[in-house]
Write a protein that holds these residues in place. Structure first.
Motif, PDB file in Angstrom:
ATOM      1  N   LYS A 118      61.393  59.056  39.719  1.00 26.39           N
ATOM      2  CA  LYS A 118      61.991  59.555  40.957  1.00 26.39           C
ATOM      3  C   LYS A 118      63.173  58.666  41.344  1.00 26.39           C
ATOM      4  CE  LYS A 118      57.724  61.413  42.999  1.00 26.39           C
ATOM      5  NZ  LYS A 118      56.723  61.251  44.070  1.00 26.39           N
ATOM      6  N   GLY A 119      64.235  59.299  41.795  1.00 27.33           N
ATOM      7  CA  GLY A 119      65.392  58.545  42.253  1.00 27.33           C
ATOM      8  C   GLY A 119      66.221  57.928  41.152  1.00 27.33           C
ATOM      9  N   LYS A 120      65.974  58.320  39.900  1.00 28.58           N
ATOM     10  CA  LYS A 120      66.631  57.702  38.748  1.00 28.58           C
ATOM     11  C   LYS A 120      68.153  57.660  38.911  1.00 28.58           C
ATOM     12  CE  LYS A 120      66.958  56.254  34.423  1.00 28.58           C
ATOM     13  NZ  LYS A 120      66.472  54.935  33.982  1.00 28.58           N
ATOM     14  N   GLY A 121      68.733  56.479  38.688  1.00 33.66           N
ATOM     15  CA  GLY A 121      70.178  56.338  38.685  1.00 33.66           C
ATOM     16  C   GLY A 121      70.794  55.974  40.016  1.00 33.66           C
ATOM     17  N   LEU A 170      76.581  64.608  36.559  1.00 31.88           N
ATOM     18  CA  LEU A 170      75.769  65.501  37.392  1.00 31.88           C
ATOM     19  C   LEU A 170      74.993  64.702  38.430  1.00 31.88           C
ATOM     20  CD1 LEU A 170      74.632  68.312  38.017  1.00 31.88           C
ATOM     21  CD2 LEU A 170      73.001  67.986  36.143  1.00 31.88           C
ATOM     22  N   ARG A 171      74.457  63.578  38.031  1.00 28.89           N
ATOM     23  CA  ARG A 171      73.718  62.718  38.958  1.00 28.89           C
ATOM     24  C   ARG A 171      74.637  62.209  40.071  1.00 28.89           C
ATOM     25  NH1 ARG A 171      71.013  60.221  35.613  1.00 28.89           N
ATOM     26  NH2 ARG A 171      68.913  60.931  36.178  1.00 28.89           N
ATOM     27  N   SER A 172      75.844  61.798  39.715  1.00 30.22           N
ATOM     28  CA  SER A 172      76.793  61.326  40.725  1.00 30.22           C
ATOM     29  C   SER A 172      77.135  62.419  41.721  1.00 30.22           C
ATOM     30  CB  SER A 172      78.076  60.825  40.046  1.00 30.22           C
ATOM     31  OG  SER A 172      77.816  59.705  39.228  1.00 30.22           O
ATOM     32  N   GLU A 173      77.269  63.645  41.233  1.00 24.98           N
ATOM     33  CA  GLU A 173      77.579  64.767  42.115  1.00 24.98           C
ATOM     34  C   GLU A 173      76.423  65.056  43.067  1.00 24.98           C
ATOM     35  OE1 GLU A 173      79.925  68.246  43.396  1.00 24.98           O
ATOM     36  OE2 GLU A 173      80.231  66.167  42.774  1.00 24.98           O
ATOM     37  N   VAL A 174      75.188  64.967  42.580  1.00 28.12           N
ATOM     38  CA  VAL A 174      74.024  65.187  43.443  1.00 28.12           C
ATOM     39  C   VAL A 174      73.990  64.134  44.542  1.00 28.12           C
ATOM     40  CG1 VAL A 174      71.505  65.138  43.547  1.00 28.12           C
ATOM     41  CG2 VAL A 174      72.643  66.347  41.681  1.00 28.12           C
ATOM     42  N   ILE A 175      74.175  62.874  44.174  1.00 25.75           N
ATOM     43  CA  ILE A 175      74.132  61.788  45.160  1.00 25.75           C
ATOM     44  C   ILE A 175      75.209  62.000  46.218  1.00 25.75           C
ATOM     45  CG2 ILE A 175      74.484  59.310  45.500  1.00 25.75           C
ATOM     46  CD1 ILE A 175      73.304  58.922  42.655  1.00 25.75           C
ATOM     47  N   ASP A 176      76.422  62.318  45.778  1.00 23.10           N
ATOM     48  CA  ASP A 176      77.522  62.496  46.715  1.00 23.10           C
ATOM     49  C   ASP A 176      77.270  63.683  47.637  1.00 23.10           C
ATOM     50  OD1 ASP A 176      80.411  61.583  47.310  1.00 23.10           O
ATOM     51  OD2 ASP A 176      80.619  63.753  47.100  1.00 23.10           O
ATOM     52  N   ALA A 177      76.766  64.783  47.091  1.00 25.28           N
ATOM     53  CA  ALA A 177      76.528  65.981  47.907  1.00 25.28           C
ATOM     54  C   ALA A 177      75.442  65.738  48.944  1.00 25.28           C
ATOM     55  CB  ALA A 177      76.159  67.161  47.009  1.00 25.28           C
ATOM     56  N   VAL A 178      74.332  65.136  48.529  1.00 22.56           N
ATOM     57  CA  VAL A 178      73.217  64.935  49.458  1.00 22.56           C
ATOM     58  C   VAL A 178      73.559  63.878  50.502  1.00 22.56           C
ATOM     59  CG1 VAL A 178      70.764  64.351  49.644  1.00 22.56           C
ATOM     60  CG2 VAL A 178      71.576  65.696  47.720  1.00 22.56           C
ATOM     61  N   SER A 179      74.468  62.969  50.175  1.00 18.44           N
ATOM     62  CA  SER A 179      74.896  61.996  51.184  1.00 18.44           C
ATOM     63  C   SER A 179      75.584  62.700  52.350  1.00 18.44           C
ATOM     64  CB  SER A 179      75.849  60.970  50.562  1.00 18.44           C
ATOM     65  OG  SER A 179      77.138  61.514  50.318  1.00 18.44           O
ATOM     66  N   VAL A 180      76.134  63.876  52.091  1.00 16.18           N
ATOM     67  CA  VAL A 180      76.826  64.659  53.122  1.00 16.18           C
ATOM     68  C   VAL A 180      75.866  65.577  53.862  1.00 16.18           C
ATOM     69  CG1 VAL A 180      78.595  66.440  53.510  1.00 16.18           C
ATOM     70  CG2 VAL A 180      79.003  64.590  51.868  1.00 16.18           C
ATOM     71  N   THR A 181      74.918  66.169  53.131  1.00 14.86           N
ATOM     72  CA  THR A 181      74.056  67.204  53.724  1.00 14.86           C
ATOM     73  C   THR A 181      72.689  66.699  54.142  1.00 14.86           C
ATOM     74  OG1 THR A 181      73.093  67.840  51.578  1.00 14.86           O
ATOM     75  CG2 THR A 181      75.156  68.916  52.223  1.00 14.86           C
TER      76      THR A 181
END
Length: 645
Positions: free
Chosen positions: A284-287, A33-44
């Motif tokens: 904050k920013g964990k991971g 889930l954390r990886s998906e959040v990072i990848d998504a926000v890198s785009v948006t």
């Protein structure tokens, strides 16, 4: 470009799917889930650090509680990206904060899993309490669950809600997400063990039995027994303050350790005690190492490269941001004026007060998320002869309106309000738009309200406000960069209530307030090309109005248009009132007011938002032409002559 490998996350569309996983799979699920959040926000782009900090907590809450029947309220809501991914919105997560896409905050119209829309802080406990009491009154089983950060707990509203929470019984659960260690004692295995023990059915059963026995004792002995229980747990775990407010306190526990989180939340879910507060410590920013190393820079981010962490902030250079112009100008003025001080409500960098603070650290005050206190604090400073500047976003100043009226305006105290993020704000959408400050301030007696058209005007208005000691004064300015106008080395205080003519014409008059002046000038050029001689006025002030300039302009032009980045009730309403008071409306004068529409606009690029609102050059030209067609048969011939020329 493919996203991260997420085999467990791929099985989860809704929380019901999550609950099918085994407890020992939850740590891996959280990593995915954390990886998906990072990848998504890198785009948006968007709020990254806060969301990464609650990944495990989000998964644990949805795993343990019966959402959406248990109503989960995220305070502020900027940490809700993991929540959105596992509540049916993963397929749209890369539309975050875009036009027509997902909101960057929780939003009732988006999902049944967002029971309460939020983007201002410290509201979650009150809302969750409302859900809990409603279910209790209707004999429904659902709980109200509030997740609130330690920063949001600095606001009085959170404590007002907690003070009234006892009636909810065990239907209310508050989860304090402490990501600054501002409250917590050290967290480790012992505290997790204690939290698990004191939240267990066995302990609570013994505690209830002891209470029943103690209740038969004389009052003095009963009170002593109760205090002994509370303070014994308070000494080992903290939380005495919350116990005094009627909450059963559990914690602190490691918010990134599923083996700690799950059993404690299960115990709280099954408890027969009253309202419960679970104290969870997160990072904050964990991971994501770049967010861990610079939590402030990765709180809200532009698009970025996941591998390098480098954010795409555009080409750089260009005009300075309005808030930086304000902060640097105020610091410069304070070099020669010891009475100047600055107040912000948890937004030092967003308001430019950080720049003032670096130059004058003893005169800069961050009061936390406490706008009400900040305004009255400024009133006290002003009453004692200081020159306070209250730098608060327009949308957040709404939270302190009673203090603005009662503690500042009625007493005619010279508090200076530097109102940032006035007008539409793009990706943050309706919750952060500065739509209403002109209306809610310009109605108040004693107030001076002005708006700069560019960064140089902002610098002049900062000086004007500093020197205005006869009552409250406010100036509003937009989010983003200025227009490129150089800021003069020598600033000049403006004459209160006096505008300026930027372009002189004869047939059409555009009366502009604030940063729409650039669009007004573009519109004037297009109208001139159509043979319509156009005047452009920068009014500078909505209160007091430049009555003489307005009267002269209205009586010498066939059509007048007002334009402002604000809701109805601002400049247009005040000009119409003035025209009525002067009897000008009886002469058939055509006045059109251009303002924000009477609805909340969703997130989009700012230029598209203004186009949608009709507050761009195209909208101005269209408004003028429609007004003229209602009034004159000669318009078409004017336009034809202009085209031939």
């Amino acid at each position: 470009m493919s996203g991260p490998d997420t085999p467990l996350l791929d099985k989860v569309t809704y929380p019901a799917d999550l609950r099918k996983l085994k407890p020992e799979q939850l740590t891996q699920f959280a990593d995915e889930l954390r990886s998906e959040v990072i990848d998504a926000v890198s785009v948006t782009g968007g709020h990254l650090g806060a969301g990464l900090g609650v990944v495990e907590l989000t998964a644990a809450i949805h795993y343990v509680f019966d959402t959406p029947n248990d109503r989960l309220v995220w305070d502020v809501g900027h940490q809700c990206y993991p929540h959105k991914i596992i509540t049916g919105r993963r397929d749209r997560i890369r539309t975050l904060r875009k036009g027509g896409g997902l909101s960057g905050f929780t939003k009732r119209s988006e999902s049944e899993y967002d029971p309460f829309g939020a983007a201002h802080s410290s509201t979650s406990i009150s809302a969750a309490l409302g859900f809990a009491i409603a279910n209790k009154l209707n004999d429904r089983p659902g709980r109200g669950i509030a997740v609130i950060g330690d920063g949001a707990m600095s606001a009085g509203m959170a404590y007002e809600a907690m003070n009234n929470a006892e009636a909810a019984g065990n239907r209310l659960v508050v989860i304090l997400n402490d990501n600054d260690m501002s409250i917590a004692p050290p967290v480790g295995g012992l505290s997790a063990y204690l939290a698990r023990i004191v939240s267990s059915r066995e302990f609570l059963g013994i505690r209830q039995l002891a209470r029943r026995v103690a209740s038969k004792l004389p009052k003095a002995l009963y009170d002593a027994a109760r205090k002994t229980d509370e303070y014994a747990r308070g000494m080992t775990m903290g939380g005495t303050l919350f116990e005094e407010l009627g909450f059963y306190y559990v914690g602190p526990i490691d918010g990134h350790n599923m083996e700690h989180l799950i059993p404690v939340l299960e115990n709280v879910r099954d408890a027969a005690e009253g309202p419960c507060l679970v104290h969870v410590v997160t990072e904050k920013g964990k991971g994501y190492k770049y967010a861990e190393e610079a939590a402030d820079k990765y709180h809200g981010v532009a698009k970025f490269d996941v591998v390098s962490g480098k954010q795409d902030k555009g080409p750089g250079g260009g005009p300075p941001a309005y808030q930086n112009v304000f902060g640097e100008t105020l610091a410069r003025l304070a070099n020669d004026d010891s009475r100047i001080c600055a107040i912000t409500a948890a937004m030092p960098s967003g308001t430019g007060v950080d720049k003032f603070a670096r130059a004058h650290p003893d005169k800069a005050f961050d009061v936390g998320i406490a706008e009400q206190h900040g305004v009255t604090f400024a009133a006290g400073l002003a009453a004692q002869g200081m020159r306070p500047f209250c730098a608060i976003y327009s949308t957040f100043l709404q939270r302190a309106y009673d203090q603005v009226v009662h503690d500042v305006a009625i007493q005619n105290l010279p508090v200076r309000f530097a109102i940032d993020r006035a007008g539409l704000v793009g990706a943050d959408g309706s919750t952060h738009a500065g739509s209403f400050d002109l209306t809610y301030l310009a109605t108040l007696p004693n107030f001076v309200v002005m708006a700069p058209s560019d960064e140089a005007e902002l610098a002049h208005m900062t000086l004007t406000a500093a020197q205005h000691d006869s009552g409250p004064i406010a100036f509003r300015y937009p989010r983003g960069s200025g227009t490129g106008i150089p800021i003069p080395g020598r600033l000049e205080a403006l004459e209160i209530g006096k505008g300026r003519i930027v372009k002189q014409g004869s047939k059409v008059a555009i009366l502009s307030l604030g940063a729409r002046l650039t669009e007004a000038m573009k519109a004037a050029d297009r109208l001139e090309a159509k043979g319509l001689s156009t005047t452009v006025v920068d009014l500078r002030f909505v209160k007091p109005l430049d009555e003489e300039l307005i009267r002269r302009t209205l009586t010498s032009h066939e059509v007048a248009v007002t334009i402002e980045e604000a809701a109805v009730g601002g400049l247009g309403a005040h000009v119409l009132t003035l025209a009525s008071d002067l009897g000008l409306t009886d002469a058939g004068l055509k006045i059109r007011t251009m303002r924000l529409p009477d609805r909340f606009q969703d997130q989009d690029k700012p230029e598209l938002q203004y186009a949608e609102a009709g507050l761009d050059a195209d909208g101005i030209v269209d408004t003028v032409l429609k007004a003229l067609r209602h009034n004159s048969a000669s318009v078409d011939s004017n336009i034809e002559e202009g085209a031939r020329a």
